[in-house]
Design an enzyme around this catalytic site. Structure first.
Site, mmCIF file in Angstrom:
data_model
loop_
_atom_site.group_PDB
_atom_site.id
_atom_site.type_symbol
_atom_site.label_atom_id
_atom_site.label_comp_id
_atom_site.label_asym_id
_atom_site.label_seq_id
_atom_site.Cartn_x
_atom_site.Cartn_y
_atom_site.Cartn_z
ATOM 1 N N CYS A 196 -24.093 4.970 10.585
ATOM 2 C CA CYS A 196 -25.218 4.091 10.928
ATOM 3 C C CYS A 196 -25.868 3.537 9.656
ATOM 4 O O CYS A 196 -25.283 2.702 8.981
ATOM 5 C CB CYS A 196 -26.209 4.821 11.819
ATOM 6 S SG CYS A 196 -27.347 3.681 12.675
ATOM 7 N N HIS A 220 -23.273 7.547 16.220
ATOM 8 C CA HIS A 220 -23.845 8.883 16.099
ATOM 9 C C HIS A 220 -23.116 9.810 17.076
ATOM 10 O O HIS A 220 -22.633 9.382 18.116
ATOM 11 C CB HIS A 220 -25.333 8.873 16.448
ATOM 12 C CG HIS A 220 -26.183 8.137 15.478
ATOM 13 N ND1 HIS A 220 -26.430 8.593 14.206
ATOM 14 C CD2 HIS A 220 -26.867 6.959 15.597
ATOM 15 C CE1 HIS A 220 -27.222 7.741 13.579
ATOM 16 N NE2 HIS A 220 -27.503 6.742 14.394
#
Length: 488
Positions: free
Chosen positions: A329, A427
């Site tokens: 991310c 994630h």
């Protein structure tokens, strides 16, 4: 319909864990229970079934309740992006960023969102299990409170107060907290729970007797200190590890000032073949097989932190000697050539040079992308599932060599042509056994043991419910939860 609230004398007293335990205990009684946290401040979050964002702890509590996470379970989420400010997320969607003073004035609006969510959940479930935040005795935050007694008073619910004896001063914590509450708030505290006790309970009993006599309120029970309990932390980084095998992969992760979703690394902490180290400011960056750049709530400022603390030099040296580098991310965004924040979403508007390891740029946009996804890693075509939470839109030629092929037809992330650098927006990718195995093998670990992380979490949730049965007054709990004895 019944609502029961757990409040704590301090942060990290065990509120999240106790609510998780009570949710699973209630399901064992045949009661449809739903977790609820009015206001949460955390950088660990989860994507819900309805496409929003809530605190990670509430997602675990949903699992304990055999439910899919929903935005009503955590209607107000605050994600700090500076020492004095935070992004404000209402019903799963970011609505604004504001400093602490401005948010104090905003709480009346936030309370309406809290009460609306609670009303919907109360209509759908016979039991709402509520987690407070911090302490109800924080005098400076009492006005307009929506997280603790302000909420309990608004919905007229009973409260259990939990304290951590491992910190020391447990009786002062409990009595002092009670003394700082108003008479009506004191009346709704129905009992105390002492958490993380080690030793002979007989030595504690005189203190328990004194506490009950002093306050007129029962001690519902004393929960033991459990060394090997592993549930996702709401905010603080958990550095405990399981016993390791002889052959281990050395992994290091920088503790960024605004690190987010560090629960990504829980499966690695629990893996018997992984030695995971979180490296904070001032610590020597050790040699490693794999460096992972984690998520970040303030990518540009965390990039500056990395440079100031020697990480850019260490990463380049690591790659020269054949080490592997993974970005997740915000960590993915750092791997590129530029990070642009023209709207000032994470700080002052502007642009920052990335690490320049992959040919792409990222621009932060107002609309956050939130989705649960499934797909396959480019590595070994391994199955992967995870979730996306990011405001960045990444473009550039490096994306042609993608890291993940998603089931919805999109491609995610990028990897370098030499195979040393791998970046993804996903994630939770280490929670997928096949993906975790592929990534560890890519990083240099041979003969990887497959670990069922979801199974481990489910095992620990069951253990928590066992502790409720063994150590708490379940008769009083049934009364407070509106559960008849015949339901058990």
């Amino acid at each position: 319909m019944t609502t029961l609230m757990v409040q704590g004398t301090t942060s990290d007293a065990g509120k999240s864990t106790l609510v998780t335990a009570l949710c699973r205990w209630a399901t064992r009684q045949g009661v449809a229970v739903v977790p609820f946290k009015p206001q949460n401040m955390a950088l660990n979050s989860a994507v819900t079934a309805d496409g929003g964002e809530i605190g990670r702890a509430q997602a675990v509590q949903a699992q304990a309740s055999h439910l899919e996470p929903h935005t009503d379970m955590n209607p107000v989420l605050l994600k700090p992006n500076s020492d004095t400010g935070a992004q404000v997320i209402i019903h799963g969607r970011a609505v604004t960023s504001m400093n602490a003073v401005a948010y104090h004035d905003y709480k009346a609006i936030a309370m309406q969102a809290v009460l609306a969510s609670h009303e919907r959940l109360s209509a759908a479930y016979p039991l709402v299990m509520v987690e407070g935040a911090g302490s109800p005795a924080e005098i400076n935050l009492r006005a307009g409170d929506i997280a603790n007694m302000g909420f309990a008073e608004a919905v007229d619910c009973p409260v259990l107060l939990i304290a951590d004896i491992n910190r020391g001063g447990v009786f002062a914590h409990l009595v002092g907290t009670l003394e700082l509450l108003s008479p009506s708030e004191q009346a709704r505290v129905k009992g105390f729970i002492i958490n993380r006790f080690r030793g002979d309970i007989a030595l504690l009993q005189p203190g328990l007797d004194w506490l009950e006599q002093r306050t007129g309120k029962p001690v519902v029970g004393v929960l033991p200190y459990v060394m090997d309990l592993h549930l996702e932390a709401e905010d603080g980084i958990d550095q405990r590890q399981t016993d390791k095998a002889e052959q281990v992969l050395k992994v290091v992760v920088p503790v960024l000032p605004r690190i987010s979703n560090h629960t990504d690394f829980d499966p690695l902490r629990l893996h018997p073949q992984v030695d995971l180290q979180f490296i904070g400011p001032g610590q020597v960056i050790p040699p490693a097989d794999l460096i992972i750049l984690p998520g970040s709530k303030s990518v540009r400022s965390d990039l500056a932190y990395l440079r100031a603390n020697g990480w850019e030099t260490a990463i380049n040296r690591h790659l020269r000697y054949g080490g592997k580098l993974l970005g997740i991310c915000g960590g993915l965004q750092m791997l590129g050539e530029q990070v642009h924040d023209p709207l000032g979403l994470e700080g002052a508007p502007g642009s920052s040079a990335g690490l320049g390891l992959l040919a792409f740029e990222t621009q932060l946009e107002a609309e956050k992308q939130l989705r649960n996804v499934r797909g396959r890693l480019a590595l070994e075509d391994a199955e992967v599932s995870g979730y996306e939470i990011h405001a960045g839109v990444t473009t550039g030629s490096a994306l042609e060599n993608s890291a993940v092929h998603l089931d919805d037809g999109r491609c995610d992330g990028a990897q370098s042509l030499d195979g040393q650098v791998f970046g993804t927006y996903l994630h939770g990718l280490f929670e997928s056994p096949a993906a975790s195995t592929a990534l560890l093998r890519w990083a240099g670990l041979s003969d990887v043991q497959e670990v069922d992380y979801h199974g481990l979490r489910e095992r620990d949730i069951e253990r928590l419910a066992d502790l409720v049965e063994k150590h708490l007054d379940t008769g009083l709990l049934r009364e407070l939860c509106g559960v008849s004895p015949c339901s058990s």
